[in-house]
Design a protein around this motif. Structure first.
Motif, short mmCIF file in Angstrom:
data_model
loop_
_atom_site.label_atom_id
_atom_site.label_comp_id
_atom_site.label_asym_id
_atom_site.label_seq_id
_atom_site.Cartn_x
_atom_site.Cartn_y
_atom_site.Cartn_z
N LEU A 73 63.81 107.89 80.73
CA LEU A 73 64.07 109.00 79.81
C LEU A 73 65.11 109.96 80.40
O LEU A 73 66.09 110.32 79.72
N VAL A 74 64.89 110.33 81.65
CA VAL A 74 65.82 111.25 82.30
C VAL A 74 67.21 110.64 82.41
O VAL A 74 68.23 111.29 82.15
N ALA A 75 67.25 109.36 82.77
CA ALA A 75 68.55 108.69 82.90
C ALA A 75 69.27 108.63 81.55
O ALA A 75 70.50 108.82 81.46
N ALA A 76 68.51 108.33 80.49
CA ALA A 76 69.12 108.26 79.16
C ALA A 76 69.66 109.63 78.73
O ALA A 76 70.75 109.73 78.15
N LEU A 95 74.18 113.34 77.93
CA LEU A 95 74.80 114.64 78.22
C LEU A 95 76.17 114.46 78.86
O LEU A 95 77.08 115.27 78.63
N ARG A 96 76.30 113.39 79.69
CA ARG A 96 77.63 113.13 80.23
C ARG A 96 78.61 112.79 79.10
O ARG A 96 79.77 113.22 79.09
N LEU A 97 78.09 112.01 78.15
CA LEU A 97 78.93 111.68 76.99
C LEU A 97 79.26 112.94 76.19
O LEU A 97 80.40 113.13 75.75
N HIS A 98 78.23 113.78 76.04
CA HIS A 98 78.45 115.05 75.34
C HIS A 98 79.49 115.90 76.06
O HIS A 98 80.38 116.48 75.44
N ASP A 99 79.38 115.93 77.40
CA ASP A 99 80.31 116.71 78.20
C ASP A 99 81.74 116.17 78.07
O ASP A 99 82.71 116.91 77.92
N ALA A 100 81.86 114.84 78.09
CA ALA A 100 83.18 114.23 77.98
C ALA A 100 83.79 114.50 76.59
O ALA A 100 84.98 114.79 76.46
N GLU A 101 82.95 114.38 75.57
CA GLU A 101 83.45 114.65 74.22
C GLU A 101 83.89 116.11 74.06
O GLU A 101 84.89 116.41 73.41
N SER A 102 83.09 117.01 74.69
CA SER A 102 83.44 118.43 74.63
C SER A 102 84.78 118.69 75.32
O SER A 102 85.64 119.43 74.80
N SER A 103 84.94 118.07 76.48
CA SER A 103 86.22 118.24 77.19
C SER A 103 87.37 117.68 76.38
O SER A 103 88.45 118.27 76.31
N LEU A 136 68.75 111.67 70.61
CA LEU A 136 68.07 110.52 71.21
C LEU A 136 66.80 110.27 70.39
O LEU A 136 65.85 111.03 70.47
N GLN A 137 66.84 109.21 69.55
CA GLN A 137 65.72 108.91 68.66
C GLN A 137 64.65 108.14 69.46
O GLN A 137 64.98 107.25 70.27
#
Length: 558
Positions: free
Chosen positions: A125-128, A133-141, A92-93
């Protein structure tokens, strides 16, 4: 909601997410870290690009909050290195300086997953971060699922490959078994045809020999007698040929007995030389002096030697030499499958192409051949090994590519005394008849006629019959003292006729006259019968009849 209970603070729902906050401005860095920690995340701080890369190596965070402007390395370059080395890490830049649309596009093009302008609202910030992280979690799955699927596909592919290999092996085994069966059936058919041909040829030879003996008896000219002797010698060679054909066609075990190997080899010399090409030299060396008697089947041994010579010839297309050697050997102790004892060893060596180790290992296997289709059956060396084994010995094979091949037959040694006793027993001293009654039964008119004439001329009273029913009628009227009986009669077989005659007279001497029967098999069917092989010399016929009469008289006297 506490930090420990916040679902947004975990990746995959089973671990607290670590955030790396990279910013050289202390106030901005503190504000972002405070908001993230309050939301339940583990936060690590870095103040420069090099520090950020070192923290990445040590902590492997799930997300990097990365300021564009850093004192040592440009944040976009840091982002590029992070994505290159840890591609699954979310970036997150952030920037308070580069705020234009072009700046945001440059950051996203540099590999960032999102771009925020400072100052950043804490909730945004927290929402972003949670969204990334949800995207990260989905990609990991998705990656795990892909890896699992790839692994399963690989395992399934491997299993299918192994099953396919097994199936191909089973197909190959079945094809080999079918080929062996077809070859076996072909060999059985060839054997039956050969046996039939040999039987018919024996009948022709028997007729010829009989007529020659009759003419010889009437001929008073010495020159005519000499010519007839040559005709008898030619007929004897024909008889040996049929014996070899019968040895090839015979499927039962060997009938072994004492065999003079020296005489057998020297008698085969011309025959073997005719079997090889003119460009191949063949010599036979037999041990001088001493006994050279083996316990074997002479006909099968001849066939084995012929097989070895033909194999040697095929191994020398450009010519060469074959050397056959025979000598007595003594084994003081067991050598592999050869027990200790006395042997006669026959070795056939050639100067041919030789065999590699993989061929040498299979050379004695039935149906194994390296010859082109139609040139070999793969049974030659198998027959050789079988002869040696059933002669209470074994076969040895030595060969190297380009160095020729040597095959040695180790045959159990026999007794010369037993051989001499056998020869002496086969020829009674007095062959003349004294009016005894002989019944001749044969469906071949020429054989029946010549046998009857020869026996009458030697002092016997003879009656003949062409088939089994006539033979039984003749027996009742004639009361013969000896019956000469063909094995292959039309209708009622010779064995059945013999059994009926024995039922009428259990002690009746019966001699089967045949070119292909085995004495042991006849003895099993009708105990005590004798065998006279076609074609026969007149002396052999007289000797067999006289032996029957003398033995019968001796039994009656006892």
């Amino acid at each position: 909601m506490t930090a420990n209970s916040s679902p947004a603070a975990s990746v995959g729902g089973n671990a607290r997410a670590t955030i790396l906050n990279v910013d050289d401005t202390e106030a901005a860095r503190y504000a972002k870290s405070r908001s993230l920690r309050h939301a339940g995340f583990d936060v690590a701080d870095a103040v420069s690009g090099r520090d950020a890369l070192a923290q990445m190596e040590a902590r492997r965070p799930a997300l990097v909050l990365l300021d564009v402007r850093l004192p040592d390395i440009d944040g976009i370059e840091v982002c590029r290195q992070i994505k290159q080395r840890w591609p699954t890490t979310m970036v997150l830049q952030t920037s308070a300086t580069f705020t234009s649309a072009a700046d945001r596009a440059r950051g996203l093009e540099g590999g960032a997953d999102s771009y925020l302008i400072q100052p950043i609202d804490p909730d945004e910030l927290v929402a972003a971060v949670r969204a990334l992280l949800r995207l990260h979690d989905a990609e990991s799955s998705t990656r795990q699922l892909n890896e699992t699927l790839e692994r399963r596909i690989e395992e399934r592919t491997r299993a299918l490959h192994q099953a396919n290999v097994r199936l191909l092996e089973q197909i190959a085994q079945r094809e080999r078994a079918e080929a062996v069966l077809v070859q076996s059936q072909k060999m059985e058919a060839i054997g039956q045809l050969t046996g039939t041909m040999a039987h018919d040829f024996n009948n022709i030879l028997a007729s010829m020999v009989g007529y020659i003996h009759l003419v010889q008896r009437m001929a008073g000219d010495a020159k005519i007698s000499a010519l007839l002797d040559k005709a008898l010698a030619a007929a004897e060679r024909g008889k040996q040929l049929t014996l070899r054909l019968l040895a090839f066609s015979r499927s039962n075990d060997l009938v072994t007995g004492p065999t003079d190997v020296r005489t057998l080899l020297l008698g085969m010399r011309d025959w073997l030389r005719q079997a090889v090409e003119s460009a191949i030299a063949l010599d036979i060396a037999v041990q001088e002096g001493g006994e050279l008697v083996a316990v074997t089947d002479a006909n099968q041994l001849e066939l084995a030697l012929l097989n070895l010579v033909l194999n040697a010839k095929d191994a020398m297309p450009a010519g060469g030499s074959i050397h056959i050697d025979a000598r007595a050997r003594e084994l003081g102790e067991a050598d592999g499958d050869l027990p200790a004892g006395a042997y006669v060893v026959i070795t056939v060596a050639d100067t041919g192409v030789g065999m590699p180790a993989e061929v040498l290992a299979k050379a004695f296997d039935p149906f194994f051949t390296t010859k082109p289709v139609g040139r070999g059956t793969g049974l030659g060396l198998a027959q050789v090994a079988n002869v040696a084994r059933l002669s209470r010995g074994g076969a040895r094979l030595a060969s190297e590519p380009g160095q020729g091949t040597q095959v040695s037959l180790w045959l159990a040694a026999g007794s010369g005394a037993a051989l001499g006793a056998l020869a002496e027993r086969e020829m009674p001293l007095n062959l003349a008849g004294r009016g005894e009654r002989i019944l001749v039964v044969d469906d071949e008119p020429d054989i029946r006629r010549t046998m009857a004439e020869l026996l009458r001329g030697n002092g016997y009273e003879v009656l003949s019959a062409a088939e089994g029913g006539a033979a039984l009628t003749a027996y009742a009227d004639f009361n013969p003292q000896v019956v000469l009986l063909d094995l292959g009669l039309p209708g009622m077989s010779g064995i059945e006729v013999a059994r009926r005659l024995r039922a009428l007279q259990p002690e009746l001497p019966i001699v089967f006259v045949s070119g292909h029967a085995e004495r042991e098999l006849l003895w099993t069917a009708v105990p005590g019968v004798r065998l006279l092989r076609k074609p026969f010399q007149s002396e052999g016929l007289y000797a067999e009849v006289r032996r029957c009469l003398d033995d019968s008289a001796g039994a009656a006297g006892d």
